[in-house]
Design a protein around this motif. Structure first.
Motif, PDB file in Angstrom:
ATOM      1  N   GLY A   1      13.869   2.417   0.196  1.00  0.00           N
ATOM      2  CA  GLY A   1      13.639   2.047   1.286  1.00  0.00           C
ATOM      3  C   GLY A   1      12.620   1.364   1.164  1.00  0.00           C
ATOM      4  O   GLY A   1      12.807  -0.047   1.813  1.00  0.00           O
ATOM      5  N   MET A   2      11.685   1.080   0.293  1.00  0.00           N
ATOM      6  CA  MET A   2      10.694   0.546   0.098  1.00  0.00           C
ATOM      7  C   MET A   2      10.956  -0.102  -0.804  1.00  0.00           C
ATOM      8  O   MET A   2      10.860  -1.676  -0.227  1.00  0.00           O
ATOM      9  N   ALA A   3      11.900  -0.657  -1.936  1.00  0.00           N
ATOM     10  CA  ALA A   3      12.791  -0.958  -1.780  1.00  0.00           C
ATOM     11  C   ALA A   3      13.448  -2.020  -0.987  1.00  0.00           C
ATOM     12  O   ALA A   3      12.870  -3.070  -1.516  1.00  0.00           O
ATOM     13  N   ILE A   4      14.189  -1.541  -0.520  1.00  0.00           N
ATOM     14  CA  ILE A   4      14.786  -2.588   0.322  1.00  0.00           C
ATOM     15  C   ILE A   4      14.200  -3.392   1.418  1.00  0.00           C
ATOM     16  O   ILE A   4      14.229  -4.560   1.740  1.00  0.00           O
ATOM     17  N   MET A   5      13.279  -3.124   2.059  1.00  0.00           N
ATOM     18  CA  MET A   5      11.956  -3.495   2.690  1.00  0.00           C
ATOM     19  C   MET A   5      11.540  -4.719   2.014  1.00  0.00           C
ATOM     20  O   MET A   5      10.914  -5.470   3.124  1.00  0.00           O
ATOM     21  N   THR A   6      10.899  -4.146   1.546  1.00  0.00           N
ATOM     22  CA  THR A   6      10.237  -5.123  -0.192  1.00  0.00           C
ATOM     23  C   THR A   6      11.133  -6.122   0.041  1.00  0.00           C
ATOM     24  O   THR A   6      10.666  -7.400   0.641  1.00  0.00           O
ATOM     25  N   ALA A   7      12.203  -6.582  -0.094  1.00  0.00           N
ATOM     26  CA  ALA A   7      13.125  -7.646  -0.622  1.00  0.00           C
ATOM     27  C   ALA A   7      13.789  -8.399   0.906  1.00  0.00           C
ATOM     28  O   ALA A   7      13.092  -9.400   0.754  1.00  0.00           O
ATOM     29  N   MET A   8      13.724  -7.099   2.070  1.00  0.00           N
ATOM     30  CA  MET A   8      14.089  -8.218   2.877  1.00  0.00           C
ATOM     31  C   MET A   8      12.315  -9.065   3.739  1.00  0.00           C
ATOM     32  O   MET A   8      12.408  -9.770   4.278  1.00  0.00           O
TER      33      MET A   8
ATOM     34  N   TRP B   1       1.198  -1.499   0.193  1.00  0.00           N
ATOM     35  CA  TRP B   1      -0.305   0.004   0.417  1.00  0.00           C
ATOM     36  C   TRP B   1       0.661   0.876  -0.135  1.00  0.00           C
ATOM     37  O   TRP B   1       0.622   2.340  -0.471  1.00  0.00           O
ATOM     38  N   MET B   2       1.804   1.328   0.915  1.00  0.00           N
ATOM     39  CA  MET B   2       2.719   2.863   0.907  1.00  0.00           C
ATOM     40  C   MET B   2       3.539   3.137  -0.519  1.00  0.00           C
ATOM     41  O   MET B   2       3.391   3.409  -0.690  1.00  0.00           O
ATOM     42  N   THR B   3       3.925   1.855  -1.048  1.00  0.00           N
ATOM     43  CA  THR B   3       4.602   1.568  -2.179  1.00  0.00           C
ATOM     44  C   THR B   3       3.504   2.322  -3.179  1.00  0.00           C
ATOM     45  O   THR B   3       3.836   3.378  -4.621  1.00  0.00           O
ATOM     46  N   ARG B   4       1.778   2.445  -3.386  1.00  0.00           N
ATOM     47  CA  ARG B   4       1.206   1.932  -4.517  1.00  0.00           C
ATOM     48  C   ARG B   4       1.008   3.732  -4.062  1.00  0.00           C
ATOM     49  O   ARG B   4       0.976   4.229  -4.913  1.00  0.00           O
ATOM     50  N   TRP B   5       1.001   4.331  -2.446  1.00  0.00           N
ATOM     51  CA  TRP B   5       0.469   5.137  -2.137  1.00  0.00           C
ATOM     52  C   TRP B   5       1.789   6.327  -2.773  1.00  0.00           C
ATOM     53  O   TRP B   5       1.510   7.494  -3.494  1.00  0.00           O
ATOM     54  N   LEU B   6       3.060   5.770  -2.915  1.00  0.00           N
ATOM     55  CA  LEU B   6       4.180   6.937  -3.182  1.00  0.00           C
ATOM     56  C   LEU B   6       4.165   7.117  -4.593  1.00  0.00           C
ATOM     57  O   LEU B   6       3.979   8.031  -5.208  1.00  0.00           O
ATOM     58  N   VAL B   7       4.017   5.786  -5.593  1.00  0.00           N
ATOM     59  CA  VAL B   7       3.756   5.705  -7.170  1.00  0.00           C
ATOM     60  C   VAL B   7       2.682   6.822  -7.481  1.00  0.00           C
ATOM     61  O   VAL B   7       2.776   8.272  -8.109  1.00  0.00           O
ATOM     62  N   LEU B   8       1.604   7.048  -6.564  1.00  0.00           N
ATOM     63  CA  LEU B   8       0.271   7.856  -6.589  1.00  0.00           C
ATOM     64  C   LEU B   8       0.380   8.954  -6.382  1.00  0.00           C
ATOM     65  O   LEU B   8       0.173   9.990  -7.401  1.00  0.00           O
ATOM     66  N   ASN B   9       0.861   9.630  -5.566  1.00  0.00           N
ATOM     67  CA  ASN B   9       1.617  10.728  -5.167  1.00  0.00           C
ATOM     68  C   ASN B   9       2.721  10.898  -5.397  1.00  0.00           C
ATOM     69  O   ASN B   9       3.364  12.153  -4.877  1.00  0.00           O
ATOM     70  N   ARG B  10       3.558  10.931  -6.786  1.00  0.00           N
ATOM     71  CA  ARG B  10       4.429  11.255  -7.345  1.00  0.00           C
ATOM     72  C   ARG B  10       5.156  12.578  -6.962  1.00  0.00           C
ATOM     73  O   ARG B  10       6.236  13.403  -7.007  1.00  0.00           O
TER      74      ARG B  10
END
Length: 241
Positions: free
Chosen positions: A207-214, A184-193
């Protein structure tokens, strides 16, 4: 909150968790956990942080629902204090691991803490994205059960009913409060670019990419450890019978 309040809250949090760790040292410890007393104290301290933060994060949205509508500008002193409080914990835990654990065993968590401290620090200093940071802290709801799982394993209670029940709750809350929240946070970030400056957007995206992978890797480890292995053992027993 002004800069002085942020520093006092963060420093107070660091001191609080130092005292919590010292308090855990005074409490009885399971005999099987004595082999790694530092880890038991560290996880117990992390459990306290997760428990307090999980309740605090939910209360932030309950007491100030307007923040859910504007995660960039709208926030309360209560929610700002929560993010500052968590920064203090992550700084404390970072140094606790650096001083007491081999780098080869802790580099993933240390890297995680650096990313979180950087992102949260940007939020509290700029007084923006505090709502977004509080959403991120909802993952601590799952961390309560994640840390309890580790404590049960260290206490050699992994074969009991409590552990099995906690494992199921842990996996369920992992999907809801970690994977879904991050998605949801990733989607929000993209929509509010367009509303987010380039630096903050880049930092948030990395940060989101790293957290998602981990979190995907950790989810697989939990699934394999608590469910796939136990299913394999049961299948073997049935064949033997």
């Amino acid at each position: 909150m002004d800069l002085t309040s942020v520093i006092l809250t963060t420093g107070g949090s660091y001191g609080f968790f130092t005292l919590v760790n010292a308090g855990v040292r005074k409490l009885p410890m399971p005999e099987t956990a004595c082999r790694n007393a530092w880890k038991w104290r560290n996880i117990s301290t992390s459990f306290v942080h997760s428990f307090v933060t999980a309740i605090w994060a939910v209360l932030c949205f309950f007491l100030h629902p307007q923040m859910a509508e504007d995660l960039i500008e709208t926030h309360s002193v209560f929610s700002h204090a929560l993010v500052s409080f968590s920064i203090g914990y992550f700084i404390y835990d970072f140094f606790d691991m650096v001083l007491n654990q081999k780098l080869s065993l802790s580099w993933e968590l240390l890297f995680h803490h650096v990313v979180v401290i950087t992102c949260f620090g940007l939020s509290v200093l700029s007084c923006r994205y505090v709502g977004f940071a509080v959403v991120a802290l909802l993952v601590e709801i799952n961390s309560v059960f994640l840390h309890l799982r580790q404590m049960l394993r260290m206490a050699s209670l992994a074969a009991g009913t409590l552990y099995r029940v906690n494992s199921m709750i842990n996996l369920g809350t992992y999907v809801v409060f970690r994977i879904n929240t991050l998605a949801w946070m990733t989607r929000w970030l993209v929509l509010n670019r367009d509303k987010v400056p380039l630096l903050a957007y880049t930092l948030g995206s990395v940060g989101m990419a790293i957290m998602t992978a981990m979190n995907i890797v950790l989810f697989y480890r939990l699934l394999r450890s608590d469910f796939l292995k136990s299913s394999t053992r049961e299948a073997k027993k049935e064949k033997e019978m």
